[in-house]
Motif scaffolding. Structure first.
Motif, PDB file in Angstrom:
ATOM      1  N   SER A 126      51.113  24.919  58.791  1.00 18.72           N
ATOM      2  CA  SER A 126      50.187  25.686  59.618  1.00 18.72           C
ATOM      3  C   SER A 126      49.429  24.729  60.524  1.00 18.72           C
ATOM      4  CB  SER A 126      49.209  26.503  58.762  1.00 18.72           C
ATOM      5  OG  SER A 126      48.393  25.664  57.972  1.00 18.72           O
ATOM      6  N   VAL A 127      48.917  25.277  61.616  1.00 19.29           N
ATOM      7  CA  VAL A 127      48.051  24.527  62.522  1.00 19.29           C
ATOM      8  C   VAL A 127      46.673  25.177  62.513  1.00 19.29           C
ATOM      9  CG1 VAL A 127      49.853  23.597  64.005  1.00 19.29           C
ATOM     10  CG2 VAL A 127      48.882  25.849  64.509  1.00 19.29           C
ATOM     11  N   GLU A 128      45.668  24.404  62.880  1.00 17.47           N
ATOM     12  CA  GLU A 128      44.282  24.838  62.771  1.00 17.47           C
ATOM     13  C   GLU A 128      43.543  24.646  64.090  1.00 17.47           C
ATOM     14  OE1 GLU A 128      40.610  23.857  59.742  1.00 17.47           O
ATOM     15  OE2 GLU A 128      41.659  22.171  60.636  1.00 17.47           O
ATOM     16  N   ASN A 129      42.563  25.505  64.314  1.00 16.43           N
ATOM     17  CA  ASN A 129      41.564  25.256  65.346  1.00 16.43           C
ATOM     18  C   ASN A 129      40.509  24.326  64.767  1.00 16.43           C
ATOM     19  OD1 ASN A 129      40.967  27.948  63.853  1.00 16.43           O
ATOM     20  ND2 ASN A 129      38.942  27.348  64.601  1.00 16.43           N
ATOM     21  N   ASP A 130      40.340  23.139  65.344  1.00 16.08           N
ATOM     22  CA  ASP A 130      39.346  22.209  64.822  1.00 16.08           C
ATOM     23  C   ASP A 130      38.078  22.268  65.673  1.00 16.08           C
ATOM     24  OD1 ASP A 130      39.854  20.679  67.104  1.00 16.08           O
ATOM     25  OD2 ASP A 130      41.093  19.213  66.045  1.00 16.08           O
ATOM     26  N   ARG A 149      55.284  31.696  68.550  1.00 14.32           N
ATOM     27  CA  ARG A 149      55.935  33.000  68.389  1.00 14.32           C
ATOM     28  C   ARG A 149      57.000  33.215  69.455  1.00 14.32           C
ATOM     29  NH1 ARG A 149      52.455  38.107  66.569  1.00 14.32           N
ATOM     30  NH2 ARG A 149      52.425  36.735  64.734  1.00 14.32           N
ATOM     31  N   GLU A 150      56.734  32.775  70.665  1.00 11.79           N
ATOM     32  CA  GLU A 150      57.671  32.953  71.774  1.00 11.79           C
ATOM     33  C   GLU A 150      59.021  32.330  71.473  1.00 11.79           C
ATOM     34  OE1 GLU A 150      58.075  31.532  76.483  1.00 11.79           O
ATOM     35  OE2 GLU A 150      56.384  30.889  75.254  1.00 11.79           O
ATOM     36  N   VAL A 151      59.024  31.156  70.843  1.00 10.31           N
ATOM     37  CA  VAL A 151      60.282  30.453  70.580  1.00 10.31           C
ATOM     38  C   VAL A 151      60.810  30.711  69.168  1.00 10.31           C
ATOM     39  CG1 VAL A 151      59.711  28.674  72.267  1.00 10.31           C
ATOM     40  CG2 VAL A 151      59.143  28.299  69.846  1.00 10.31           C
ATOM     41  N   GLY A 152      60.191  31.638  68.447  1.00 10.00           N
ATOM     42  CA  GLY A 152      60.676  31.999  67.127  1.00 10.00           C
ATOM     43  C   GLY A 152      60.339  30.995  66.048  1.00 10.00           C
ATOM     44  N   GLY A 153      59.278  30.231  66.225  1.00  7.51           N
ATOM     45  CA  GLY A 153      58.888  29.226  65.249  1.00  7.51           C
ATOM     46  C   GLY A 153      58.287  29.835  63.992  1.00  7.51           C
ATOM     47  N   SER A 154      58.286  29.040  62.939  1.00  6.32           N
ATOM     48  CA  SER A 154      57.773  29.488  61.636  1.00  6.32           C
ATOM     49  C   SER A 154      56.410  28.907  61.292  1.00  6.32           C
ATOM     50  CB  SER A 154      58.770  29.097  60.530  1.00  6.32           C
ATOM     51  OG  SER A 154      60.032  29.685  60.746  1.00  6.32           O
ATOM     52  N   ILE A 155      55.841  28.097  62.168  1.00  3.56           N
ATOM     53  CA  ILE A 155      54.560  27.448  61.893  1.00  3.56           C
ATOM     54  C   ILE A 155      53.470  28.514  61.819  1.00  3.56           C
ATOM     55  CG2 ILE A 155      52.873  25.750  62.718  1.00  3.56           C
ATOM     56  CD1 ILE A 155      55.284  24.610  64.434  1.00  3.56           C
ATOM     57  N   GLY A 156      52.690  28.488  60.737  1.00  6.78           N
ATOM     58  CA  GLY A 156      51.622  29.453  60.557  1.00  6.78           C
ATOM     59  C   GLY A 156      50.316  28.987  61.165  1.00  6.78           C
ATOM     60  N   TYR A 157      49.257  29.723  60.844  1.00  6.85           N
ATOM     61  CA  TYR A 157      47.953  29.453  61.451  1.00  6.85           C
ATOM     62  C   TYR A 157      46.844  29.507  60.412  1.00  6.85           C
ATOM     63  CZ  TYR A 157      43.691  30.229  64.165  1.00  6.85           C
ATOM     64  OH  TYR A 157      42.424  30.156  64.671  1.00  6.85           O
TER      65      TYR A 157
END
Length: 247
Positions: A126-130, A149-157
């Motif tokens: 996941s990635v975060e707003n710091d 989301r546009e490129v179909g990635g699985s990285i969460g938030y």
């Protein structure tokens, strides 16, 4: 059902006093939680990775891993990315969180390579707003998540509720816009001081954010982590407040 966890930032006094995270995990488990998020910046020596893994196994804790580094730098994955993931595997971690960095500008191939590296190790990311102007604004975060989301990635938030105040942004507005992307929730409250030099986290009941109305709207699979310094004798009360809010 919402799972509640503790980020080791809760134990800042102990960490600043030199207590390793591995030694704090038994007390965290003693609060009846099954999730703990360890922080890379407080891992002082190589053997601590193994001590953390052993403590987590012994006390039945699933681990998340907070890495205070950008996931993407200048369009390329962070040069230490593979090392960070290997550290996570060594500890038996489930999810690794990064600062978002330049994800919004990453190519589909870079994001796919990130996903592949995580999947090969059985990890989610996941990635975060710091709290930085580069990685903490609503515009930047929304662009990053839209790109994934546009490129179909699985990285969460990982949505950090309090960090918006350090950027002078509205936490409620950010929650409304980014709710569909949230896979992990970092819970804290703040005093709302207009002067950022006086801005600080508070106990959950003492701040200005209406966090209680937010938690029931999260998906049941979104874990909620306490992620702010709490005196040891008040952790149980803060957990009780969260448990009451999620039902």
């Amino acid at each position: 059902m919402t799972t509640i966890g503790i980020n080791l930032l809760v134990c800042m006094d102990e960490l600043n006093g030199g207590t390793p995270q591995s030694a704090l995990l038994p007390a965290i488990a003693g609060h009846g939680v099954t999730l703990a998020e360890v922080r890379r910046e407080y891992i002082a020596d190589d053997a601590e990775y193994d001590r953390i893994a052993e403590a987590a196994r012994e006390h039945g804790l699933d681990l998340f891993y907070s890495v205070p580094e950008p996931l993407v730098v200048g369009g390329a994955v962070h040069p230490g990315f593979g090392t960070f993931l290997d550290e996570a595997v060594r500890m038996g971690v489930r999810n690794v969180k990064f600062n978002q960095g330049d994800v919004r500008d990453a190519s589909a191939a870079v994001i796919a390579a990130i996903d592949d590296a995580a999947a090969e190790r059985g990890l989610t990311l996941s990635v975060e707003n710091d709290q930085t102007p580069e990685n903490g604004t609503l515009a930047c975060t929304a662009a990053s998540l839209a790109r994934i989301r546009e490129v179909g990635g699985s990285i969460g938030y990982t949505f950090d509720l309090g960090n918006w105040f350090w950027r002078g942004e509205d936490a409620g507005e950010a929650f409304e816009r980014l709710l569909p992307y949230i896979t992990v929730f970092h819970l804290k409250n703040v005093n709302g001081a207009a002067d950022r030099a006086r801005l600080a986290t508070t106990m959950l009941e003492d701040g200005v954010i209406d966090w209680r109305s937010m938690l029931p709207r999260l998906g049941g699979d979104v874990p909620v982590f306490l992620e702010f310094p709490i005196p040891a004798d008040r952790v149980a009360g803060q957990l009780a407040a969260v448990r009451a809010a999620v039902g």
